[in-house]
Design a protein around this motif. Structure first.
Motif, PDB file in Angstrom:
ATOM      1  N   VAL A  16       9.375 -49.750  11.824  1.00 26.81           N
ATOM      2  CA  VAL A  16       9.232 -49.668  13.387  1.00 26.81           C
ATOM      3  C   VAL A  16      10.045 -50.789  13.819  1.00 26.81           C
ATOM      4  N   SER A  17      10.673 -50.361  15.012  1.00 27.51           N
ATOM      5  CA  SER A  17      11.551 -51.348  15.776  1.00 27.51           C
ATOM      6  C   SER A  17      11.110 -51.143  17.326  1.00 27.51           C
ATOM      7  N   ILE A  18      11.150 -52.202  18.125  1.00 27.96           N
ATOM      8  CA  ILE A  18      10.716 -52.173  19.366  1.00 27.96           C
ATOM      9  C   ILE A  18      12.052 -52.566  20.072  1.00 27.96           C
ATOM     10  N   ASP A  19      12.412 -51.605  21.147  1.00 28.64           N
ATOM     11  CA  ASP A  19      13.344 -51.745  21.914  1.00 28.64           C
ATOM     12  C   ASP A  19      13.026 -51.592  23.525  1.00 28.64           C
ATOM     13  N   GLY A  20      12.555 -52.678  24.034  1.00 30.18           N
ATOM     14  CA  GLY A  20      11.869 -52.483  25.555  1.00 30.18           C
ATOM     15  C   GLY A  20      10.659 -51.747  25.532  1.00 30.18           C
ATOM     16  N   GLN A  21      10.671 -50.728  26.236  1.00 29.31           N
ATOM     17  CA  GLN A  21       9.340 -49.665  26.276  1.00 29.31           C
ATOM     18  C   GLN A  21       9.512 -48.692  25.047  1.00 29.31           C
ATOM     19  N   ASN A  22      10.660 -48.784  24.288  1.00 28.48           N
ATOM     20  CA  ASN A  22      10.737 -47.784  23.026  1.00 28.48           C
ATOM     21  C   ASN A  22      10.262 -48.186  22.080  1.00 28.48           C
ATOM     22  N   ILE A  23       9.337 -47.325  21.255  1.00 31.75           N
ATOM     23  CA  ILE A  23       8.826 -47.659  19.923  1.00 31.75           C
ATOM     24  C   ILE A  23       9.424 -46.665  18.895  1.00 31.75           C
ATOM     25  N   ASN A  24      10.516 -47.172  18.185  1.00 35.40           N
ATOM     26  CA  ASN A  24      11.165 -46.286  17.313  1.00 35.40           C
ATOM     27  C   ASN A  24      10.438 -46.439  15.860  1.00 35.40           C
ATOM     28  N   TYR A  25      10.229 -45.416  15.339  1.00 36.72           N
ATOM     29  CA  TYR A  25       9.358 -45.234  13.750  1.00 36.72           C
ATOM     30  C   TYR A  25      10.207 -44.387  13.359  1.00 36.72           C
ATOM     31  N   LYS A  26      10.099 -44.490  11.683  1.00 34.44           N
ATOM     32  CA  LYS A  26      10.813 -43.699  10.594  1.00 34.44           C
ATOM     33  C   LYS A  26       9.864 -43.877   9.353  1.00 34.44           C
ATOM     34  N   GLY A  27       9.574 -42.868   9.053  1.00 33.64           N
ATOM     35  CA  GLY A  27       8.696 -42.794   7.678  1.00 33.64           C
ATOM     36  C   GLY A  27       9.066 -41.602   6.754  1.00 33.64           C
ATOM     37  N   PRO A  28       8.447 -41.579   5.630  1.00 39.54           N
ATOM     38  CA  PRO A  28       8.961 -40.501   4.699  1.00 39.54           C
ATOM     39  C   PRO A  28       8.892 -39.195   5.151  1.00 39.54           C
ATOM     40  N   ALA A  30       8.639 -38.062   8.992  1.00 45.41           N
ATOM     41  CA  ALA A  30       9.001 -38.041  10.122  1.00 45.41           C
ATOM     42  C   ALA A  30       9.752 -38.976  10.728  1.00 45.41           C
ATOM     43  N   GLU A  31      10.151 -38.596  11.839  1.00 48.56           N
ATOM     44  CA  GLU A  31      10.953 -40.215  12.679  1.00 48.56           C
ATOM     45  C   GLU A  31      10.912 -39.674  13.992  1.00 48.56           C
ATOM     46  N   GLY A  32      10.834 -40.807  15.118  1.00 49.72           N
ATOM     47  CA  GLY A  32      10.644 -40.217  16.240  1.00 49.72           C
ATOM     48  C   GLY A  32      10.824 -41.513  17.224  1.00 49.72           C
ATOM     49  N   THR A  33      10.687 -41.270  18.516  1.00 43.85           N
ATOM     50  CA  THR A  33      10.428 -42.227  19.506  1.00 43.85           C
ATOM     51  C   THR A  33       9.378 -42.090  20.535  1.00 43.85           C
ATOM     52  N   HIS A  34       8.507 -43.281  20.688  1.00 42.41           N
ATOM     53  CA  HIS A  34       7.492 -43.343  21.938  1.00 42.41           C
ATOM     54  C   HIS A  34       7.581 -44.102  22.889  1.00 42.41           C
ATOM     55  N   VAL A  35       7.937 -43.760  23.776  1.00 43.10           N
ATOM     56  CA  VAL A  35       8.093 -44.508  25.480  1.00 43.10           C
ATOM     57  C   VAL A  35       6.718 -44.863  26.004  1.00 43.10           C
ATOM     58  N   LEU A  36       6.653 -46.365  25.958  1.00 50.29           N
ATOM     59  CA  LEU A  36       5.249 -46.784  26.580  1.00 50.29           C
ATOM     60  C   LEU A  36       5.630 -46.906  28.141  1.00 50.29           C
ATOM     61  N   PRO A  37       4.434 -46.690  29.106  1.00 51.74           N
ATOM     62  CA  PRO A  37       4.857 -46.810  30.258  1.00 51.74           C
ATOM     63  C   PRO A  37       4.915 -48.465  30.740  1.00 51.74           C
ATOM     64  N   GLY A  38       5.407 -48.702  31.868  1.00 50.27           N
ATOM     65  CA  GLY A  38       5.549 -50.291  32.335  1.00 50.27           C
ATOM     66  C   GLY A  38       4.484 -50.909  32.169  1.00 50.27           C
TER      67      GLY A  38
END
Length: 181
Positions: A16-28, A30-38
């Motif tokens: 898991v890495s956090i880039d501002g409001q984006n939470i990027n995840y990568k597991g065995p 699936a992988e993806g990004t969740h965008v948090l509200p402000g």
């Protein structure tokens, strides 16, 4: 205050890495990004991901806190291990057969029903064709496909035939009886 939002999320076996409001995840799985509200911010401490409010005194944004915590938890859990929903077909001659990307159902109607599976969803059907397992990394998508399959022939209360979830209990009704005079 949200009781769900306060709980931290375990990120074991998931990158898991956090880039501002984006939470990027990568597991065995699936992988993806969740965008948090402000109004929310994410922090990563060891293998625990915490989501908190930017302004804790603002009560109108607390509803987003628990919602996005649950969404991120489901996405990270799905990237670690796929979600499974079990569906049972009950009835004489009722069955489903997997043909490529479609399931062909025989459900007692005058015709067969072709059900096309969406992307990221796989199905396991046993040799009797009456036990179906819907598998996906997206919890909502797995439940939605299982519900759409169930809607093809809802369970009826007199004989108990139809399509039901594996853990669903059908309340049976008594049929007509000959009255005593």
């Amino acid at each position: 205050m949200s009781k769900v939002g306060r709980r931290s999320i375990s990120t074991a076996n998931v990158s898991v890495s956090i880039d501002g409001q984006n939470i990027n995840y990568k597991g065995p799985q699936a992988e993806g990004t969740h965008v948090l509200p402000g109004c929310l911010k994410a922090t990563l401490e060891g293998d625990q991901l915490a989501i908190s409010l930017v302004n804790p005194n603002d009560d109108k944004n607390t509803k987003f806190w628990g919602l996005h915590r649950a969404l991120v938890f489901n996405e990270i859990s799905g990237s670690r291990e796929k979600f499974r929903k079990e569906v049972k077909i009950v009835g004489l001659g009722f069955k489903g057969i997997l043909q490529g990307n479609e399931i062909v159902f025989s459900l007692g109607y005058s015709h067969k029903i072709n059900f096309t599976l969406p992307e990221n969803v796989t199905v396991e059907i046993d040799k009797t064709g009456q036990n179906i397992v819907v598998v996906s990394t997206d919890k909502f998508l797995a439940g939605d496909v299982a519900q759409k399959i169930r809607a093809l022939r809802l369970p009826e209360p007199y004989k108990g035939t139809g399509i039901r979830f594996a853990n669903q209990v059908i309340v049976r009704k008594a049929g007509k009886t000959k009255g005593d005079k």
